[in-house]
Design a protein around this motif. Structure first.
Motif, short mmCIF file in Angstrom:
data_model
loop_
_atom_site.label_atom_id
_atom_site.label_comp_id
_atom_site.label_asym_id
_atom_site.label_seq_id
_atom_site.Cartn_x
_atom_site.Cartn_y
_atom_site.Cartn_z
N THR A 121 0.89 -1.16 -0.18
CA THR A 121 0.16 -0.68 -0.11
C THR A 121 0.84 1.32 -0.21
O THR A 121 2.25 1.33 0.77
CB THR A 121 -0.75 -0.14 1.39
N ALA A 122 0.19 2.26 -0.16
CA ALA A 122 0.90 3.69 -0.34
C ALA A 122 1.71 3.92 1.42
O ALA A 122 2.94 4.36 0.83
CB ALA A 122 0.10 4.85 -0.70
N ALA A 123 0.63 3.88 2.02
CA ALA A 123 1.75 3.77 3.41
C ALA A 123 3.10 3.12 4.07
O ALA A 123 3.87 3.57 4.39
CB ALA A 123 0.48 3.61 5.08
N GLN A 124 2.52 1.37 3.38
CA GLN A 124 3.27 0.69 3.47
C GLN A 124 5.03 1.34 2.52
O GLN A 124 5.97 1.10 3.12
CB GLN A 124 3.13 -0.86 3.50
N ARG A 125 4.93 1.66 1.50
CA ARG A 125 5.69 2.31 0.85
C ARG A 125 6.10 3.21 1.03
O ARG A 125 7.95 3.20 1.68
CB ARG A 125 5.31 2.90 -0.51
N ALA A 126 6.11 4.12 2.36
CA ALA A 126 6.08 5.26 2.59
C ALA A 126 7.24 4.47 4.14
O ALA A 126 7.92 5.72 4.91
CB ALA A 126 5.34 6.01 2.75
N ASP A 127 6.42 3.73 4.61
CA ASP A 127 7.31 3.57 5.58
C ASP A 127 8.38 2.27 5.00
O ASP A 127 9.28 2.23 5.71
CB ASP A 127 6.27 2.34 6.37
N VAL A 128 8.47 1.70 4.36
CA VAL A 128 9.35 1.00 3.88
C VAL A 128 10.71 2.31 3.23
O VAL A 128 11.41 1.81 3.60
CB VAL A 128 8.77 -0.27 2.62
N ASN A 129 10.39 2.81 2.52
CA ASN A 129 11.02 3.73 2.39
C ASN A 129 12.14 4.74 3.27
O ASN A 129 13.06 4.37 3.35
CB ASN A 129 11.14 4.69 1.10
N THR A 130 11.42 4.75 4.26
CA THR A 130 11.97 5.38 5.45
C THR A 130 13.05 4.71 6.31
O THR A 130 13.75 4.58 6.44
CB THR A 130 10.68 6.23 6.70
N ALA A 131 12.51 3.19 6.25
CA ALA A 131 13.74 2.13 7.11
C ALA A 131 14.32 1.89 6.19
O ALA A 131 15.50 1.91 6.50
CB ALA A 131 12.59 0.81 7.10
N LEU A 132 14.47 2.02 4.75
CA LEU A 132 15.90 1.87 3.82
C LEU A 132 16.40 3.40 4.21
O LEU A 132 17.70 2.38 4.02
CB LEU A 132 14.53 1.95 2.35
N GLN A 133 15.95 3.93 4.06
CA GLN A 133 17.09 5.03 3.80
C GLN A 133 18.08 5.10 5.24
O GLN A 133 18.87 5.68 5.43
CB GLN A 133 16.36 6.28 4.10
N ALA A 134 17.17 4.64 6.63
CA ALA A 134 17.64 4.87 7.59
C ALA A 134 18.89 3.35 7.51
O ALA A 134 19.56 3.93 8.16
CB ALA A 134 16.58 4.84 8.97
N LEU A 135 18.60 2.49 6.99
CA LEU A 135 19.22 1.22 6.63
C LEU A 135 20.46 1.32 5.65
O LEU A 135 21.54 1.25 6.55
CB LEU A 135 18.32 -0.10 6.18
#
Length: 147
Positions: A121-135
């Motif tokens: 979902t769009a919300a999940q993609r936003a969360d994943v993007n944030t997590a990937l940036q942190a990683l």
């Protein structure tokens, strides 16, 4: 699927993503070996690398990289030139054909990543993007882990 601890979950996600990437690349009749793909992408990122630096970045034996580089030079994908700063070193760059292949490879890999993320979902993609940036920051930062 069982709940995994964070470290195991990260390893499983990476393992499955790499598998799906390889399957996506296998569908491209003009695709290169994994090692050749890594060489193209590293040289595209860096612009120019010594052969030794390339081997180090890829964590491969210098002799193995040397053989593959010679094949890629013969195929017109790479050019070699003596280093201007170290007479013992050889500098590698992509040829026009090599750059074109690297750009195509990058587009294919990025498209694959987008197709995986499109399943969220769009919300999940936003969360994943944030997590990937942190990683990404955690993997490139020399600082100590935060508590």
């Amino acid at each position: 699927m069982t709940t995994l601890e964070s470290g195991a979950l990260l390893r499983e996600v990476v393992r499955r993503y790499v598998q799906s990437q390889r399957q996506a690349l296998a569908c491209d009749a003009d695709m290169l070996s994994t090692t050749r793909c890594h060489i193209l992408t590293e040289l595209k990122r860096a612009g120019q690398l010594s052969q030794q630096n390339l081997a180090s970045r890829l964590n491969l034996e210098k002799s193995w990289v040397s053989r593959v580089v010679e094949q890629m030079v013969g195929d017109g994908l790479l050019s070699k030139a003596p280093s201007t700063t170290d007479k013992r070193a050889v500098e590698l760059t992509l040829t026009a054909d090599g750059l074109s292949r690297a750009q195509s490879l990058e587009a294919l890999l990025n498209g694959h990543g987008e197709s995986v993320l499109a399943r969220l979902t769009a919300a999940q993609r936003a969360d994943v993007n944030t997590a990937l940036q942190a990683l990404l920051q955690a993997l490139t930062s020399p600082s100590e882990p935060q508590p």
